[in-house]
Motif scaffolding. Structure first.
Motif, short mmCIF file in Angstrom:
data_model
loop_
_atom_site.label_atom_id
_atom_site.label_comp_id
_atom_site.label_asym_id
_atom_site.label_seq_id
_atom_site.Cartn_x
_atom_site.Cartn_y
_atom_site.Cartn_z
N GLU A 10 -125.41 25.74 -76.66
CA GLU A 10 -126.66 25.16 -76.19
C GLU A 10 -126.90 25.60 -74.83
N ILE A 11 -125.98 25.11 -73.72
CA ILE A 11 -125.87 25.30 -72.41
C ILE A 11 -126.06 27.17 -72.17
N ASN A 12 -125.31 27.55 -72.96
CA ASN A 12 -125.28 29.41 -72.70
C ASN A 12 -126.76 29.90 -72.98
N LYS A 13 -127.30 29.11 -73.93
CA LYS A 13 -128.59 29.87 -74.35
C LYS A 13 -129.88 29.30 -73.35
N ILE A 14 -129.89 27.90 -72.98
CA ILE A 14 -131.34 27.32 -72.74
C ILE A 14 -131.04 26.90 -71.11
N VAL A 15 -130.04 26.54 -70.60
CA VAL A 15 -129.87 25.86 -69.29
C VAL A 15 -130.79 26.66 -68.42
N GLU A 16 -130.57 27.85 -68.11
CA GLU A 16 -131.24 28.38 -67.06
C GLU A 16 -133.03 28.51 -67.34
N ARG A 17 -133.26 28.25 -68.65
CA ARG A 17 -134.86 28.10 -68.94
C ARG A 17 -135.32 26.64 -68.63
N VAL A 18 -134.44 25.58 -68.79
CA VAL A 18 -134.54 24.28 -68.74
C VAL A 18 -134.88 23.90 -67.32
N ILE A 19 -133.65 24.30 -66.66
CA ILE A 19 -133.44 23.91 -65.29
C ILE A 19 -133.60 25.44 -64.42
N CYS A 20 -134.83 25.36 -64.04
CA CYS A 20 -135.44 26.86 -63.26
C CYS A 20 -134.67 27.27 -62.14
N SER A 21 -134.26 26.12 -61.53
CA SER A 21 -133.27 26.60 -60.09
C SER A 21 -131.88 26.79 -60.55
N SER A 22 -131.43 26.75 -61.80
CA SER A 22 -130.13 26.79 -62.09
C SER A 22 -129.44 28.05 -62.35
N LYS A 23 -128.32 28.54 -62.11
CA LYS A 23 -127.77 29.68 -62.54
C LYS A 23 -126.15 29.61 -63.31
N LEU A 24 -126.14 30.01 -64.28
CA LEU A 24 -124.88 29.83 -65.08
C LEU A 24 -123.59 30.49 -64.57
N ILE A 25 -122.61 29.96 -64.17
CA ILE A 25 -121.43 30.75 -63.55
C ILE A 25 -120.48 30.74 -64.77
N ALA A 26 -120.05 29.76 -65.36
CA ALA A 26 -118.95 29.68 -66.25
C ALA A 26 -119.31 28.44 -67.42
N CYS A 27 -119.08 28.93 -68.69
CA CYS A 27 -119.48 27.88 -69.53
C CYS A 27 -118.39 28.12 -70.69
N ILE A 28 -117.19 27.46 -70.58
CA ILE A 28 -115.99 27.54 -71.57
C ILE A 28 -115.78 25.98 -71.68
N ARG A 29 -114.74 25.81 -72.63
CA ARG A 29 -114.12 24.47 -72.98
C ARG A 29 -113.66 23.72 -71.97
N SER A 30 -112.93 24.42 -71.10
CA SER A 30 -112.03 24.10 -69.84
C SER A 30 -112.88 23.48 -68.80
N LEU A 31 -114.14 24.09 -68.36
CA LEU A 31 -114.94 24.08 -67.30
C LEU A 31 -116.46 24.79 -67.70
N ILE A 32 -117.46 23.93 -67.16
CA ILE A 32 -118.82 24.27 -66.99
C ILE A 32 -119.10 24.19 -65.67
N ARG A 33 -119.57 25.47 -65.03
CA ARG A 33 -119.94 25.57 -63.53
C ARG A 33 -121.45 26.20 -63.49
N ILE A 34 -122.40 25.31 -62.66
CA ILE A 34 -123.62 25.72 -62.61
C ILE A 34 -124.03 25.62 -61.26
N ASN A 35 -124.66 26.45 -60.56
CA ASN A 35 -125.30 26.48 -59.45
C ASN A 35 -126.77 26.10 -59.63
N ILE A 36 -127.10 25.21 -58.72
CA ILE A 36 -128.54 24.60 -58.68
C ILE A 36 -129.15 24.83 -57.26
N LYS A 37 -129.86 25.62 -57.14
CA LYS A 37 -130.55 26.05 -55.84
C LYS A 37 -132.10 25.99 -55.77
N GLN A 38 -132.49 24.79 -55.24
CA GLN A 38 -134.11 24.70 -55.17
C GLN A 38 -134.48 25.42 -53.84
#
Length: 368
Positions: A10-38
């Motif tokens: 779900e995060i891979n599919k929609i996170v950058e659309r739901v949170i417009c200021s976000s950029k997905l860096i990594a999304c695996i079982r061991s770590l989810i890393r997202i940059n939010i830059k408003q």
């Protein structure tokens, strides 16, 4: 598919659309890393890890930012994990990310947290010492701060805006209200604006430009205002040694031609206008002009001699030796738009005044 795999998909599919200021860096079982830059100053990196008993336990959140205070990050981390705890047994990641994004939007002054805290500490120390009173209020919705400083019967109230580009853009001065004399009020506002400008604009001299670093402007400007205001009511006229401002603000002389009008000269000291006139018009008239007879240099001099620090004040150690050779005397030449007299003109006026007085004395003697 377990809950973790579902959330990762779900995060891979929609996170950058739901949170417009976000950029997905990594999304695996061991770590989810997202940059939010408003904005340039409101940016944060969110690192999320899944505990072993997830979703029965809340997510583990770690926040990093090059621009936001560590204290804010620590507090926001706790709040984010508390938010995740509200969804135990259910997917938590998207709710947690939305909460962090909303927090940054609703609290734009978080980028100036350390400065706001320092100003409040300064006011608290002043209150404890009884030297002055005041408060600083944060208006998060408009990204404004409201400063109130009270000193005896005098007050200064002002509102400032912290722009989205802060600290690369200095604070904006919105409004002010005070019962200080206009001459002092012009100095307060003008110098505070100049301090803020110098924090973000490099000097004109080319050899200094290369070393210039942008600095936050809220704390230097507000600290200057608080310290200058706390000194105003205790400053003595260097000529008569009486306080320049009356105990009651209602008694302040507003006419800029009256003897008790408080006039500030460029060395920083305040004079009664009548005392200043008398001092400037009577001999001796040294070459280079009259110098200030105040008992010590002023910490907020407008003189360009020496090197001013980041607060706009001139360190005494950087001052050049004054003409009077007494280190306990200000000794800087008195300079003001209303007192641009050269030595010859001052001497001529003094001689003319003395001649007129002698003529009056001769007339009196004749009549007697």
């Amino acid at each position: 598919m377990d809950v973790i795999d579902y959330e990762i998909e779900e995060i891979n599919k929609i996170v950058e659309r739901v949170i417009c200021s976000s950029k997905l860096i990594a999304c695996i079982r061991s770590l989810i890393r997202i940059n939010i830059k408003q904005t340039e100053s409101r940016q944060i990196t969110v690192c999320i890890r899944f505990p072993s008993n997830y979703p029965s336990e809340h997510l583990l959140v770690e926040l990093k930012s090059p621009t936001i205070s560590g204290k804010i990050l620590d507090g926001l981390t706790t709040l984010a994990e508390q938010k995740a705890s509200e969804f135990l047994g259910k997917p938590q990641t998207l709710h947690t990310l939305k909460f962090i994004d909303n927090y940054l939007q609703e609290n734009p002054l978080c980028i100036a947290y350390d400065e706001i805290f320092a100003v409040k500490q300064l006011l608290r120390r002043k209150n404890d010492l009884g030297s002055c009173g005041g408060e600083l209020k944060c208006l998060q919705k408009t990204s404004n701060v409201s400063l109130v400083v009270n000193e005896s019967d005098y007050f200064f109230k002002a509102k400032y805006h912290v722009p989205e580009e802060y600290p690369t853009k200095c604070i904006e001065f919105l409004e002010h209200k005070s019962n200080f004399p206009d001459a002092l009020l012009r100095f307060l506002n003008g110098q505070a604006k100049e301090i803020a400008r110098k924090c973000v604009e490099p000097p004109l001299r080319a050899n200094i430009k290369s070393d210039f670093v942008v600095k936050p402007s809220l704390l230097p400007s507000l600290r200057f205002l608080i310290e200058a205001i706390s000194d105003f009511t205790s400053e003595l006229c260097p000529v008569c040694n009486f306080k320049c401002l009356p105990a009651k603000a209602a008694d302040v002389e507003l006419r800029d031609t009256a003897d008790l009008y408080a006039e500030r000269v460029y060395c920083g000291h305040i004079y009664h206008l009548g005392c200043l006139k008398k001092y400037m018009r009577e001999p001796p008239f040294p070459l280079g002009g009259k110098t200030c007879p105040a008992k010590k240099p002023h910490p907020r001099s407008d003189s360009n001699k020496g090197t001013k620090d980041s607060n706009g004040t001139q360190p005494i150690k950087n001052r050049k030796p004054n003409q009077l050779t007494d280190e306990n005397i200000c000794g800087l030449r008195i300079s003001h738009d209303r007192w641009a007299l050269n030595v010859k003109l001052a001497e001529a006026r003094w001689a003319q005044q003395q001649a007129r007085e002698r003529e009056l004395e001769e007339v009196k003697d004749f009549l007697q």
